[in-house]
Each structure stands twice: as structure tokens, then as C-alpha cells.
Design a protein around this motif. Structure first.
Motif, mmCIF file in Angstrom:
data_model
loop_
_atom_site.group_PDB
_atom_site.id
_atom_site.type_symbol
_atom_site.label_atom_id
_atom_site.label_comp_id
_atom_site.label_asym_id
_atom_site.label_seq_id
_atom_site.Cartn_x
_atom_site.Cartn_y
_atom_site.Cartn_z
ATOM 1 N N GLU A 163 2.457 10.670 3.045
ATOM 2 C CA GLU A 163 2.012 10.552 1.657
ATOM 3 C C GLU A 163 0.502 10.358 1.603
ATOM 4 O OE1 GLU A 163 1.031 7.767 -0.444
ATOM 5 O OE2 GLU A 163 1.213 6.149 0.972
ATOM 6 N N THR A 194 -1.389 9.453 -1.608
ATOM 7 C CA THR A 194 -1.419 9.203 -3.038
ATOM 8 C C THR A 194 -2.832 9.224 -3.605
ATOM 9 O OG1 THR A 194 0.578 7.883 -2.798
ATOM 10 C CG2 THR A 194 -0.650 7.584 -4.835
ATOM 11 N N ALA A 217 -5.236 2.036 -2.937
ATOM 12 C CA ALA A 217 -4.126 2.491 -2.096
ATOM 13 C C ALA A 217 -3.498 1.312 -1.359
ATOM 14 C CB ALA A 217 -4.611 3.552 -1.110
ATOM 15 N N HIS A 263 0.110 2.286 -0.742
ATOM 16 C CA HIS A 263 0.029 3.730 -0.527
ATOM 17 C C HIS A 263 -1.070 4.059 0.477
ATOM 18 C CE1 HIS A 263 2.979 4.984 -3.458
ATOM 19 N NE2 HIS A 263 2.466 4.128 -4.315
ATOM 20 N N HIS A 276 3.124 13.528 -1.973
ATOM 21 C CA HIS A 276 3.199 12.344 -2.836
ATOM 22 C C HIS A 276 1.824 11.981 -3.386
ATOM 23 C CE1 HIS A 276 5.245 8.838 -4.424
ATOM 24 N NE2 HIS A 276 4.281 8.063 -3.960
ATOM 25 N N SER A 313 -0.985 11.169 -6.398
ATOM 26 C CA SER A 313 -1.106 10.532 -7.701
ATOM 27 C C SER A 313 -1.218 11.610 -8.779
ATOM 28 C CB SER A 313 -2.364 9.652 -7.719
ATOM 29 O OG SER A 313 -2.674 9.249 -9.037
#
Length: 148
Positions: A18, A20, A29, A34, A56, A58
Motif C-alpha cells: 500500500e 496511501t 502516514a 499507512h 491503496h 488516498s
């Protein structure tokens, strides 16, 4: 920093991680549990990955949130995250793929992404096909695609 790979995780064929947030949002994060694009790249490097797939993102990196001129095709802002990861990994680093919905990675071909997505229409087309008066049901009535 990135979580270290265990000894049995070295020389990974593919890391799907991921991403993000962009590199400029590291504090956000960490606070939200994240990763950033750069953190994902560092993890891939630590694992000896041959391919890094970022996923994944944002909503701030979605096409709908980007501003483009009407005459221009929208540029995927998530590609910025891919560029950040590529910069962190350098020229000798593994390739970086910015995942899209329904992306297919071929395990039988060293996780090479398929050139076309697994689903060519959004999953919600099935619901629309069953809705009375929907364009999909109208097309089916005219001999076009049959509703599912």
C-alpha cells in the motif's frame, strides 16, 4: 522506516504494498498506520524485490480529484506516487507498477501485469442492467448486450 524483511523474505519476486500517501506526508502516514510511496520503495529494496506494485492510494490521488483541462485526457495522480518510488529505488531498482482496479498480475510470467484489465466494465453495470429503464436494459431490449 520500513519494516525489515525476515530472512525468508529476501529476493521476493513481487511486493504488493500500500502507498496511501506521497513522500511529503510521512507524518500523516505514520499517524494513520499507512505507508508512503518512498516507504514502500524502501521495503521493496530491503526485500530484494524484483517488482514493486503500489496500491491503496488516498482519494487525493484519484483522477476525480485532479484538475485537468476539459480538452486533456485526465492524468492519473497516483502515477506521482509511482514516480516517487522509482526515484527512491534509482535506475538499478526494480520496476514499479501503479495498480489500477482489477489489475491482473501473471504469477506464471514473473508477475508481469496483463495489458488489459480483468474487468472491462465496472461491477455496478450488473445492477444497472437489472434496473427498469436503465440504459443497459434498454440496450438489451434493442438486441444489444443481455443483462446479467
Amino acid at each position: 522506516g520500513p519494516t525489515p524483511c525476515r530472512a525468508n523474505r529476501k529476493d521476493a519476486e513481487c511486493i504488493v504494498h500500500e502507498s496511501t500517501f506521497g513522500k511529503d506526508m510521512e507524518q500523516d502516514a505514520v499517524a494513520k498506520g499507512h505507508s508512503t510511496s518512498v516507504g514502500a520503495a524502501r521495503f521493496a529494496r530491503a526485500c530484494g524485490a524484483k517488482l514493486l506494485v503500489l496500491t491503496h492510494f488516498s482519494a487525493r490521488y484519484s483522477v476525480s480529484s485532479s484538475e485537468t483541462e476539459p480538452a486533456q485526457a485526465p492524468v492519473d495522480p497516483a502515477e506521482q506516487l509511482g514516480d516517487e518510488a522509482r526515484e527512491e529505488l534509482g535506475e538499478r531498482g526494480p520496476p514499479v507498477v501503479v495498480a489500477k482496479d482489477f489489475l491482473v498480475l501473471r504469477a506464471d510470467q514473473t508477475f508481469k501485469p496483463e495489458p488489459t484489465l480483468a474487468v472491462k466494465r465496472p461491477a455496478w453495470h450488473r445492477w444497472a442492467a437489472h434496473s427498469a429503464g436503465s440504459p443497459a436494459s434498454a440496450a438489451a431490449a434493442e438486441g444489444g448486450e443481455q443483462p446479467l
